[in-house]
Design a protein around this motif. Structure first.
Motif, PDB file in Angstrom:
ATOM      1  N   LEU A 126     -20.357  -4.201  -7.045  1.00  0.00           N
ATOM      2  CA  LEU A 126     -18.986  -4.657  -6.805  1.00  0.00           C
ATOM      3  C   LEU A 126     -17.987  -3.888  -7.668  1.00  0.00           C
ATOM      4  N   GLN A 127     -18.342  -3.648  -8.932  1.00  0.00           N
ATOM      5  CA  GLN A 127     -17.455  -2.886  -9.809  1.00  0.00           C
ATOM      6  C   GLN A 127     -17.335  -1.449  -9.324  1.00  0.00           C
ATOM      7  N   HIS A 128     -18.463  -0.863  -8.948  1.00  0.00           N
ATOM      8  CA  HIS A 128     -18.471   0.526  -8.478  1.00  0.00           C
ATOM      9  C   HIS A 128     -17.581   0.675  -7.248  1.00  0.00           C
ATOM     10  N   GLU A 129     -17.716  -0.251  -6.312  1.00  0.00           N
ATOM     11  CA  GLU A 129     -16.926  -0.204  -5.084  1.00  0.00           C
ATOM     12  C   GLU A 129     -15.433  -0.340  -5.398  1.00  0.00           C
ATOM     13  N   SER A 130     -15.071  -1.254  -6.281  1.00  0.00           N
ATOM     14  CA  SER A 130     -13.664  -1.462  -6.642  1.00  0.00           C
ATOM     15  C   SER A 130     -13.095  -0.237  -7.351  1.00  0.00           C
ATOM     16  N   VAL A 131     -13.837   0.315  -8.315  1.00  0.00           N
ATOM     17  CA  VAL A 131     -13.365   1.495  -9.054  1.00  0.00           C
ATOM     18  C   VAL A 131     -13.226   2.685  -8.110  1.00  0.00           C
ATOM     19  N   THR A 132     -14.175   2.854  -7.219  1.00  0.00           N
ATOM     20  CA  THR A 132     -14.125   3.979  -6.275  1.00  0.00           C
ATOM     21  C   THR A 132     -12.884   3.893  -5.387  1.00  0.00           C
ATOM     22  N   LEU A 133     -12.619   2.719  -4.835  1.00  0.00           N
ATOM     23  CA  LEU A 133     -11.444   2.567  -3.964  1.00  0.00           C
ATOM     24  C   LEU A 133     -10.141   2.773  -4.733  1.00  0.00           C
ATOM     25  N   ALA A 134     -10.045   2.161  -5.907  1.00  0.00           N
ATOM     26  CA  ALA A 134      -8.782   2.189  -6.640  1.00  0.00           C
ATOM     27  C   ALA A 134      -8.520   3.523  -7.342  1.00  0.00           C
ATOM     28  N   HIS A 142      -1.538   5.275   5.800  1.00  0.00           N
ATOM     29  CA  HIS A 142      -2.325   5.653   4.617  1.00  0.00           C
ATOM     30  C   HIS A 142      -3.229   6.842   4.933  1.00  0.00           C
ATOM     31  N   ARG A 143      -3.891   6.790   6.078  1.00  0.00           N
ATOM     32  CA  ARG A 143      -4.780   7.900   6.451  1.00  0.00           C
ATOM     33  C   ARG A 143      -3.998   9.203   6.602  1.00  0.00           C
ATOM     34  N   GLY A 154      10.547   1.203   6.841  1.00  0.00           N
ATOM     35  CA  GLY A 154      10.667   1.148   5.385  1.00  0.00           C
ATOM     36  C   GLY A 154       9.319   0.975   4.705  1.00  0.00           C
ATOM     37  N   SER A 155       8.485   0.111   5.242  1.00  0.00           N
ATOM     38  CA  SER A 155       7.153  -0.116   4.668  1.00  0.00           C
ATOM     39  C   SER A 155       6.279   1.123   4.813  1.00  0.00           C
ATOM     40  N   VAL A 156       6.354   1.755   5.967  1.00  0.00           N
ATOM     41  CA  VAL A 156       5.562   2.972   6.197  1.00  0.00           C
ATOM     42  C   VAL A 156       5.984   4.051   5.203  1.00  0.00           C
ATOM     43  N   LEU A 157       7.281   4.261   5.074  1.00  0.00           N
ATOM     44  CA  LEU A 157       7.774   5.287   4.155  1.00  0.00           C
ATOM     45  C   LEU A 157       7.384   4.955   2.721  1.00  0.00           C
ATOM     46  N   GLY A 158       7.470   3.703   2.339  1.00  0.00           N
ATOM     47  CA  GLY A 158       7.097   3.307   0.983  1.00  0.00           C
ATOM     48  C   GLY A 158       5.646   3.615   0.676  1.00  0.00           C
ATOM     49  N   LEU A 159       4.759   3.267   1.597  1.00  0.00           N
ATOM     50  CA  LEU A 159       3.333   3.536   1.400  1.00  0.00           C
ATOM     51  C   LEU A 159       3.072   5.038   1.342  1.00  0.00           C
ATOM     52  N   VAL A 160       3.634   5.768   2.282  1.00  0.00           N
ATOM     53  CA  VAL A 160       3.422   7.217   2.332  1.00  0.00           C
ATOM     54  C   VAL A 160       3.948   7.871   1.054  1.00  0.00           C
ATOM     55  N   ARG A 161       5.086   7.412   0.582  1.00  0.00           N
ATOM     56  CA  ARG A 161       5.686   8.016  -0.608  1.00  0.00           C
ATOM     57  C   ARG A 161       4.830   7.782  -1.851  1.00  0.00           C
ATOM     58  N   ARG A 162       4.178   6.610  -1.925  1.00  0.00           N
ATOM     59  CA  ARG A 162       3.298   6.344  -3.062  1.00  0.00           C
ATOM     60  C   ARG A 162       2.115   7.306  -3.068  1.00  0.00           C
ATOM     61  N   VAL A 163       1.661   7.724  -1.894  1.00  0.00           N
ATOM     62  CA  VAL A 163       0.502   8.610  -1.808  1.00  0.00           C
ATOM     63  C   VAL A 163       0.914  10.082  -1.917  1.00  0.00           C
ATOM     64  N   VAL A 164       1.924  10.470  -1.164  1.00  0.00           N
ATOM     65  CA  VAL A 164       2.312  11.880  -1.072  1.00  0.00           C
ATOM     66  C   VAL A 164       3.179  12.327  -2.247  1.00  0.00           C
ATOM     67  N   ARG A 165       4.021  11.453  -2.738  1.00  0.00           N
ATOM     68  CA  ARG A 165       4.935  11.681  -3.872  1.00  0.00           C
ATOM     69  C   ARG A 165       6.172  12.499  -3.508  1.00  0.00           C
ATOM     70  N   ASP A 166       6.034  13.578  -2.789  1.00  0.00           N
ATOM     71  CA  ASP A 166       7.164  14.440  -2.452  1.00  0.00           C
ATOM     72  C   ASP A 166       8.045  13.744  -1.414  1.00  0.00           C
ATOM     73  N   GLY A 206      -7.495   6.294  -4.164  1.00  0.00           N
ATOM     74  CA  GLY A 206      -6.055   6.113  -4.282  1.00  0.00           C
ATOM     75  C   GLY A 206      -5.509   4.818  -3.715  1.00  0.00           C
ATOM     76  N   TYR A 207      -6.350   3.830  -3.469  1.00  0.00           N
ATOM     77  CA  TYR A 207      -5.856   2.560  -2.950  1.00  0.00           C
ATOM     78  C   TYR A 207      -5.160   1.789  -4.068  1.00  0.00           C
ATOM     79  N   THR A 208      -4.134   1.022  -3.718  1.00  0.00           N
ATOM     80  CA  THR A 208      -3.519   0.126  -4.691  1.00  0.00           C
ATOM     81  C   THR A 208      -4.474  -1.039  -4.904  1.00  0.00           C
ATOM     82  N   TYR A 209      -4.221  -1.835  -5.933  1.00  0.00           N
ATOM     83  CA  TYR A 209      -5.072  -2.998  -6.172  1.00  0.00           C
ATOM     84  C   TYR A 209      -5.040  -3.926  -4.963  1.00  0.00           C
ATOM     85  N   GLN A 210      -3.835  -4.126  -4.389  1.00  0.00           N
ATOM     86  CA  GLN A 210      -3.701  -5.014  -3.227  1.00  0.00           C
ATOM     87  C   GLN A 210      -4.489  -4.466  -2.037  1.00  0.00           C
ATOM     88  N   GLU A 211      -4.395  -3.156  -1.798  1.00  0.00           N
ATOM     89  CA  GLU A 211      -5.135  -2.549  -0.689  1.00  0.00           C
ATOM     90  C   GLU A 211      -6.640  -2.661  -0.931  1.00  0.00           C
TER      91      GLU A 211
END
Length: 195
Positions: free
Chosen positions: A147-155, A92-93, A42-54, A159-164
């Protein structure tokens, strides 16, 4: 086994349970894999679905991830992190790879359709304007703190979530949110965008 969106969430495993299951899976224990599958699908599918959408592609990618877990369980190293983090990183990868692959395919089809098409003057002007806008965004990104650049780039670019993002950077979620807010304010001001 097929990963579907209709699975009820599995109860949270006790600490160390996934690591133990992965060790047994690495030895070819199918019962352990079934338990692991139930715990993480369930967790794997949830993460994948947030990224892939379809939904259909998400199920396919999640299934590929779980097959990869079965095949490469012996590669898991508890000294590098938790089993769930290892599996979710793999998910995620794989999801990002699928999105990139789909985008590359769409880009190839688009380029093939444009081969015989010479752009009109307006299209050339628009391309130049977009290129200039990208350059301005790059310059403004360079003005952010590291630090801001790194955070903005990841998020926003990876495509990382804030938590990731917080997990990757090893900081609290609130810290990431603050860095992102401050970085976006600086970008807005630099780009001259009205709030």
């Amino acid at each position: 086994m097929r990963v579907t969106a209709h699975r009820s969430p599995a109860p949270a495993p006790r600490p160390g349970a996934l690591e133990s299951l992965l060790e047994r899976v690495s030895l070819g224990d199918q019962d352990a894999f079934e338990s692991l599958y139930t715990a993480v699908a369930g967790s794997v599918l949830g993460l994948v679905r947030r990224v892939v959408r379809d939904p259909a592609q998400s199920e396919e990618v999640a299934q590929e991830v779980l097959i990869e877990v079965w095949r490469h369980a012996a590669r898991f190293d508890a000294a590098q992190g938790s089993a769930m983090a290892w599996i979710m990183t793999m998910a995620h990868r794989r999801a990002v790879d699928r999105v990139r692959s789909a985008q590359a395919s769409a880009d190839r089809e688009h380029k093939a359709g444009l081969r015989d098409h010479s752009p009109a003057f307006d299209e050339v002007t628009e391309q130049v304007e977009r290129r200039l806008e990208r350059e301005q965004v790059r310059r403004c990104l360079e003005r952010l703190t590291g630090l801001q650049h790194e955070s903005v780039t990841l998020a926003y670019y990876r495509g990382y979530t804030y938590q990731e993002t917080a997990e990757v950077l090893g900081v609290a979620l609130g810290t990431v949110k603050t860095r992102l807010r401050d970085g976006l304010i600086r970008l807005r001001d630099c780009l001259g965008v009205a709030s």
